[in-house]
Design a protein around this motif. Structure first.
Motif, short mmCIF file in Angstrom:
data_model
loop_
_atom_site.label_atom_id
_atom_site.label_comp_id
_atom_site.label_asym_id
_atom_site.label_seq_id
_atom_site.Cartn_x
_atom_site.Cartn_y
_atom_site.Cartn_z
N LEU A 158 -27.85 0.02 -41.66
CA LEU A 158 -29.28 0.39 -41.77
C LEU A 158 -29.55 1.16 -43.06
CD1 LEU A 158 -30.10 1.63 -38.14
CD2 LEU A 158 -30.97 -0.45 -39.26
N GLY A 159 -28.48 1.38 -43.85
CA GLY A 159 -28.69 2.03 -45.15
C GLY A 159 -28.42 3.53 -45.13
N TYR A 160 -27.87 4.04 -44.02
CA TYR A 160 -27.52 5.46 -43.98
C TYR A 160 -26.14 5.66 -44.61
CZ TYR A 160 -31.29 6.70 -40.68
OH TYR A 160 -32.52 6.94 -40.10
N GLY A 161 -25.89 6.91 -45.04
CA GLY A 161 -24.56 7.24 -45.54
C GLY A 161 -24.03 8.43 -44.75
N GLU A 162 -22.72 8.45 -44.50
CA GLU A 162 -22.14 9.54 -43.70
C GLU A 162 -21.97 10.78 -44.56
OE1 GLU A 162 -18.70 10.31 -40.33
OE2 GLU A 162 -18.47 8.61 -41.72
N VAL A 163 -22.36 11.95 -44.03
CA VAL A 163 -22.14 13.21 -44.74
C VAL A 163 -21.15 14.05 -43.95
CG1 VAL A 163 -24.41 13.23 -45.86
CG2 VAL A 163 -24.15 14.28 -43.61
N GLN A 164 -20.43 14.94 -44.62
CA GLN A 164 -19.39 15.72 -43.96
C GLN A 164 -19.93 16.98 -43.30
OE1 GLN A 164 -16.61 14.22 -43.42
NE2 GLN A 164 -17.59 12.59 -44.63
N GLU A 165 -21.03 17.51 -43.80
CA GLU A 165 -21.59 18.74 -43.24
C GLU A 165 -22.86 18.44 -42.44
OE1 GLU A 165 -18.44 20.52 -44.50
OE2 GLU A 165 -20.02 21.51 -43.31
N ARG A 166 -22.94 18.98 -41.24
CA ARG A 166 -24.11 18.74 -40.39
C ARG A 166 -25.38 19.20 -41.11
NH1 ARG A 166 -22.47 21.07 -35.04
NH2 ARG A 166 -21.20 19.23 -34.73
N GLY A 167 -25.26 20.28 -41.87
CA GLY A 167 -26.42 20.84 -42.57
C GLY A 167 -26.95 19.95 -43.68
N ASP A 168 -26.16 18.94 -44.09
CA ASP A 168 -26.63 18.02 -45.16
C ASP A 168 -27.23 16.74 -44.57
OD1 ASP A 168 -23.60 18.82 -46.99
OD2 ASP A 168 -25.56 19.84 -46.91
N ALA A 169 -27.31 16.67 -43.24
CA ALA A 169 -27.71 15.40 -42.61
C ALA A 169 -29.20 15.33 -42.32
CB ALA A 169 -26.94 15.21 -41.31
N ASP A 170 -29.76 14.11 -42.46
CA ASP A 170 -31.13 13.85 -42.02
C ASP A 170 -31.11 13.44 -40.55
OD1 ASP A 170 -32.48 13.77 -44.80
OD2 ASP A 170 -30.77 12.41 -44.99
N LEU A 171 -29.96 12.89 -40.14
CA LEU A 171 -29.78 12.42 -38.76
C LEU A 171 -28.54 13.10 -38.20
CD1 LEU A 171 -30.27 10.47 -36.36
CD2 LEU A 171 -29.01 8.72 -37.67
N ILE A 172 -28.72 13.93 -37.18
CA ILE A 172 -27.60 14.66 -36.56
C ILE A 172 -27.32 14.00 -35.21
CG2 ILE A 172 -26.82 16.87 -35.64
CD1 ILE A 172 -28.76 18.22 -37.62
N LEU A 173 -26.11 13.47 -35.07
CA LEU A 173 -25.78 12.70 -33.87
C LEU A 173 -24.57 13.26 -33.15
CD1 LEU A 173 -26.08 9.00 -35.07
CD2 LEU A 173 -27.49 10.11 -33.33
N PHE A 174 -24.58 13.13 -31.83
CA PHE A 174 -23.44 13.51 -31.02
C PHE A 174 -23.10 12.36 -30.08
CE2 PHE A 174 -23.50 17.90 -32.27
CZ PHE A 174 -24.84 18.18 -32.54
N ASN A 175 -21.83 12.01 -30.00
CA ASN A 175 -21.38 11.04 -29.00
C ASN A 175 -20.58 11.82 -27.98
OD1 ASN A 175 -20.87 8.76 -27.58
ND2 ASN A 175 -19.40 7.90 -29.03
N THR A 176 -21.16 12.01 -26.79
CA THR A 176 -20.67 13.02 -25.87
C THR A 176 -19.77 12.50 -24.77
OG1 THR A 176 -22.61 12.69 -24.48
CG2 THR A 176 -22.77 14.37 -26.23
N CYS A 177 -19.01 13.44 -24.18
CA CYS A 177 -18.11 13.17 -23.05
C CYS A 177 -18.58 14.00 -21.87
CB CYS A 177 -16.70 13.58 -23.45
SG CYS A 177 -15.54 13.63 -22.07
N SER A 178 -18.31 13.54 -20.68
CA SER A 178 -18.72 14.30 -19.51
C SER A 178 -17.65 14.31 -18.44
CB SER A 178 -20.01 13.69 -18.94
OG SER A 178 -20.58 14.57 -18.01
N ILE A 179 -16.39 14.09 -18.88
CA ILE A 179 -15.30 13.94 -17.91
C ILE A 179 -15.02 15.27 -17.20
CG2 ILE A 179 -13.24 14.42 -19.29
CD1 ILE A 179 -13.70 11.24 -17.25
N ARG A 180 -15.28 16.39 -17.92
CA ARG A 180 -15.05 17.69 -17.29
C ARG A 180 -16.17 18.66 -17.66
NH1 ARG A 180 -10.17 15.88 -17.32
NH2 ARG A 180 -10.14 15.64 -19.56
#
Ligand code: SF4
Length: 439
Positions: free
Chosen positions: A28-50
């Protein structure tokens, strides 16, 4: 170019889902950044096992809230099992979240990002296999291949069936096509992924059916694939044809992960695991008969509600009898929304802790004893890169899924022969046979 930052929690399935989320965002034309503070899109892929996984994630979400307050144009998205488990309350509890989606709805993130929706959107349907998304792989020569989604089992402690839905298998021809593409990109080892990987194919339509053993044979036939692994199987579906595939198909590795969970048939029944101790040991014996040198790993839960000292001693007996090459051990924690959370006889944490302190040394002793069998042998190693403990050495993995740190000159993705000189419960050490570079 807009920047995205993605934090992944949980299992291999989530790691693979995140690879696909990244592949989709890059497309989609996004680029990955290393710091959350530099991101336009902040994403989490979460777990719920515990429960503890939830709490850890909530901590991270707090920072996203602060960053969104600093710059309201930022987009905050939450995917994965936790999002699915709180789907009815996520926006009420976390009003700064813009988009939330379940594990089966990753592709809907693209829909949201390309729409001009101004309101928060949630996507939580179970639609079978969530489409062919490009994957941005973390490892060049190794790849995950998801063969199915969901789980039809009802293990009393597990939230997965409610967060990932019913089992849906992917069509074998699509799977083989993906593996062929991966091989053409230089992948040498594939790990087939499923919540209950060896029940693959049962839901496929007549005329397009394939068993898991047949799927292994199809993948084995793909030129360039040297190694096949799979996770996570269920002992109830560990049939002879699957075990024979380890003995007869050249690329199916000599390692089987066979989750035990508990050694007491009474506790296995309470866990709704659908097998008992004799049946489980019968599977172990069949594996050892057909593939004598096969490595066995497992999962064990300590302190399930109602577990007595006698029940726990049965777990120790099975661990000692089987002699696992490795084991993931967990202290039972009641998970909201599971049957086990409402069971009587929840054990005090001190009791669970004390039992874990007896289990781990036994697991380690047996694993150390088992790994001695590799000393003095030349083992085929798939090189993964520099050793994590000594940058002057290399790191790789034998077919038995043991890490090897060794002296050598090979590069990532090469298959080399390493003479093993020492072994601990977790890793092996050795030297590359320079004249015997395999391929
Ligand atoms: S088999 Fe049991 S533990 Fe594994 S994902 Fe399914 S319900 Fe959960």
């Amino acid at each position: 170019m807009k920047g995205f930052h993605l934090t992944t929690f949980g299992c291999q399935m989530n790691e693979h889902d995140s690879e696909r989320m990244k592949g989709m965002l890059v497309a989609l034309g996004y680029g990955e950044v290393q710091e959350r503070g530099d991101a336009d899109l902040i994403l989490f892929n979460t777990c719920s096992i515990r429960e503890s996984a939830d709490n850890r994630f909530i901590g991270h979400l707090g920072e996203a809230k602060r960053l969104k307050a600093e710059d309201p144009t930022r987009v905050v998205g939450v995917g994965g099992c936790w999002a699915q488990s709180v789907k009815d309350e996520v926006f009420a509890r976390f009003p700064f979240v813009d988009v939330a989606f379940g594990p089966g709805q990753i592709h809907k993130l693209a829909e949201f990002l390309t729409s001009d929706s101004l309101t928060a959107q949630g996507y939580f349907e179970f639609e079978g296999f969530p489409g062919e998304l490009p994957a941005h792989r973390a490892r060049e020569h190794q790849a995950w291949v998801q063969v199915s989604v969901g789980c039809n089992c009802v293990c009393a402690y597990c939230i997965v069936p409610s967060t990932r839905g019913r089992e849906a298998s992917r069509a074998p021809h699509k799977l083989v096509a993906e593996v062929e593409r991966l091989a053409s990109e230089g992948v040498r080892e594939v790990t087939l992924l499923g919540q209950n990987v060896n029940s693959y194919g049962r839901d496929l339509p007549v005329g397009a059916k394939a068993t898991f053993a047949e799927l292994l044979a199809m993948v084995d036939a793909v030129e360039g694939i040297e190694r096949i692994r799979y996770t996570s199987p269920h002992p109830k579906d560990m049939r002879e044809d699957v075990v024979r595939a380890h003995a007869e198909l050249a690329s199916v590795c000599e390692h089987i992960h066979l989750p035990l969970q508990a050694g007491s048939s009474r506790i296995l029944k309470a866990m709704r695991r659908t097998y008992d101790r004799p049946r489980y040991l019968d599977r172990v014996d069949m594996i050892r008969e057909i593939v004598p040198d096969c490595a066995l790993s497992t999962d064990i839960i300590v302190g399930f509600p109602g577990e007595t000292e006698e029940d726990f001693l049965e777990t120790l007996e099975v661990v000692d009898r089987v002699g696992y090459d490795s084991a993931f051990t967990f202290v039972f924690s009641a998970r909201r929304g599971t049957l086990a959370a409402d069971l009587p006889d929840q054990l005090p944490h001190s009791v669970k802790r004390e039992r874990m302190e007896r289990l781990v040394p036994l697991v380690q002793r047996r694993a150390r004893e088992r790994s001695q069998r590799f000393i003095g042998r030349d083992m085929e190693v798939l090189v993964e890169g520099a050793s994590r403990t000594d940058p002057a050495r290399l790191r790789g993995r034998i077919r038995h899924n043991k890490t090897v740190n060794f002296d050598g000159a090979a590069g990532p993705g090469e298959l080399v022969e390493v003479e093993i000189s020492s072994a601990t419960s977790t890793t092996l050490a050795g030297s590359e046979r320079l004249l015997a570079r395999l391929r």
